[in-house]
Motif scaffolding. Structure first.
Motif, PDB file in Angstrom:
ATOM      1  N   ASN A 177       0.849  -1.187   0.000  1.00  0.00           N
ATOM      2  CA  ASN A 177       0.000   0.000   0.000  1.00  0.00           C
ATOM      3  C   ASN A 177       0.886   1.239   0.000  1.00  0.00           C
ATOM      4  O   ASN A 177       1.932   1.246   0.647  1.00  0.00           O
ATOM      5  N   THR A 233      -3.392   2.218   5.528  1.00  0.00           N
ATOM      6  CA  THR A 233      -2.119   2.605   6.142  1.00  0.00           C
ATOM      7  C   THR A 233      -2.183   2.345   7.646  1.00  0.00           C
ATOM      8  O   THR A 233      -1.275   1.727   8.229  1.00  0.00           O
ATOM      9  N   GLU A 235      -1.839   0.350  -4.530  1.00  0.00           N
ATOM     10  CA  GLU A 235      -1.689   1.582  -5.338  1.00  0.00           C
ATOM     11  C   GLU A 235      -0.448   1.481  -6.229  1.00  0.00           C
ATOM     12  O   GLU A 235      -0.347   2.193  -7.220  1.00  0.00           O
TER      13      GLU A 235
HETATM   14  C1  LIG Z   1      -2.244  16.046  -0.414  1.00  0.00           C
HETATM   15  C2  LIG Z   1      -2.861  15.015   0.493  1.00  0.00           C
HETATM   16  C3  LIG Z   1      -2.404  14.915   1.803  1.00  0.00           C
HETATM   17  C4  LIG Z   1      -2.951  13.951   2.679  1.00  0.00           C
HETATM   18  N1  LIG Z   1      -2.492  13.883   3.961  1.00  0.00           N
HETATM   19  C5  LIG Z   1      -3.082  12.999   4.828  1.00  0.00           C
HETATM   20  C6  LIG Z   1      -2.660  12.957   6.188  1.00  0.00           C
HETATM   21  O1  LIG Z   1      -1.756  13.659   6.621  1.00  0.00           O
HETATM   22  N2  LIG Z   1      -3.303  12.069   7.004  1.00  0.00           N
HETATM   23  C7  LIG Z   1      -4.305  11.235   6.551  1.00  0.00           C
HETATM   24  O2  LIG Z   1      -4.850  10.465   7.331  1.00  0.00           O
HETATM   25  N3  LIG Z   1      -4.686  11.256   5.261  1.00  0.00           N
HETATM   26  C8  LIG Z   1      -4.098  12.118   4.399  1.00  0.00           C
HETATM   27  N4  LIG Z   1      -4.499  12.148   3.095  1.00  0.00           N
HETATM   28  C9  LIG Z   1      -5.506  11.185   2.644  1.00  0.00           C
HETATM   29  C10 LIG Z   1      -4.900   9.842   2.304  1.00  0.00           C
HETATM   30  O3  LIG Z   1      -3.912   9.953   1.278  1.00  0.00           O
HETATM   31  C11 LIG Z   1      -6.038   8.935   1.827  1.00  0.00           C
HETATM   32  O4  LIG Z   1      -6.991   8.795   2.873  1.00  0.00           O
HETATM   33  C12 LIG Z   1      -5.587   7.593   1.389  1.00  0.00           C
HETATM   34  O5  LIG Z   1      -6.692   6.967   0.763  1.00  0.00           O
HETATM   35  C13 LIG Z   1      -5.156   6.735   2.537  1.00  0.00           C
HETATM   36  O6  LIG Z   1      -4.931   5.522   1.954  1.00  0.00           O
HETATM   37  P1  LIG Z   1      -5.057   4.158   2.719  1.00  0.00           P
HETATM   38  O7  LIG Z   1      -6.508   3.843   2.942  1.00  0.00           O
HETATM   39  O8  LIG Z   1      -4.420   3.265   1.744  1.00  0.00           O
HETATM   40  O9  LIG Z   1      -4.329   4.327   3.981  1.00  0.00           O
HETATM   41  C14 LIG Z   1      -3.981  13.097   2.222  1.00  0.00           C
HETATM   42  C15 LIG Z   1      -4.433  13.201   0.891  1.00  0.00           C
HETATM   43  C16 LIG Z   1      -3.887  14.164   0.046  1.00  0.00           C
HETATM   44  C17 LIG Z   1      -4.396  14.256  -1.375  1.00  0.00           C
END
Ligand SMILES: Cc1cc2nc3c(=O)[nH]c(=O)nc-3n(C[C@H](O)[C@H](O)[C@H](O)COP(=O)(O)O)c2cc1C
Length: 215
Positions: free
Chosen positions: A43, A73, A109
């Protein structure tokens, strides 16, 4: 100048508030967090909240949004105890943004973007191949932020990998040379330029640049 008060902020549309409040604290770090499930599904996701917590012991932290929806994550780190932090560089910004899309748990991803996973020195979690600065991290603790139900994850930095040409004799990393980007708001990716670097500031002493002669 425009003024937005707490009460006007509370009455804004969700998107306007989100953009305003995500931008007003300044540029944020831009990193890809790499994890792997115990079953072997990798991931990678973009995070803008990774921050330095201390250098001795070397610690970093990042904020995880409320776990009221499945978060790969979060789950992977809780189950395996490890993750990687990989700087996003200017050639990766589209793929980095794509990594925030909500893919199902059984989809990596790395298979949906041009980001490539790589494994270094037997570490369980995947690194991002083209990142010029990357770290292997071990989860140490989580703190619930009760004001908004987010979590502050604290981790120890177990290894730092840096492309040779980026490090100065005193350990300082040139992020400009690394092409490391920063995040503006929640969807803006920017490339900061180094203006100067200064020696330790002492009371009543002239500020000295690292790039000038002392005389
Ligand atoms: C620019 C950007 C910054 C992000 N920063 C965070 C963050 O600091 N903490 C968080 O929980 N999600 C953050 N996200 C959202 C995660 O990237 C998103 O929830 C992602 O789907 C998590 O993936 P996972 O389900 O594979 O963990 C951010 C998204 C973007 C576009």
């Amino acid at each position: 100048m425009l003024q937005f008060t707490k009460s006007s902020i509370s009455e804004m549309s969700k998107v306007f508030r989100l953009n305003l409040i995500n931008s007003c604290t300044g540029y944020k770090s831009a990193n890809l967090i790499g994890t792997k499930s115990p079953g072997g599904i990798s991931n990678v996701a973009v995070f803008s909240s990774v921050t330095h917590l201390g250098s001795n012991p070397p610690l970093l932290g990042f904020v995880i949004r409320p776990t009221t929806v499945p978060r790969n994550t979060y789950e992977n780190i809780k189950k395996t105890g490890v993750f990687t932090v990989n700087h996003i560089n200017s050639s990766q910004i589209k793929d980095a943004h794509h990594s925030s899309a909500k893919y199902a748990t059984d989809i990596s991803e790395f298979d949906k973007t041009n980001l490539q996973e790589e494994y270094l020195d037997g570490f369980f979690a995947p690194f991002v191949k083209n990142s010029n600065i990357k770290m292997a991290c071990e989860f140490t603790n989580e703190y619930h932020i009760k004001e908004n139900d987010t979590l502050l994850f604290v981790a120890s930095i177990e290894s730092v990998y840096v492309a040779d040409e980026l490090i100065q004799e005193d350990g300082w990393l040139n992020l400009d040379k690394a092409n490391t980007v920063a995040i503006n708001g929640l969807d803006g990716y920017t490339k900061p330029t180094l203006l100067d670097r200064f020696k330790y500031a002492r009371p009543d002493q002239k500020i000295q640049s690292f790039f000038e002669n002392d005389t």
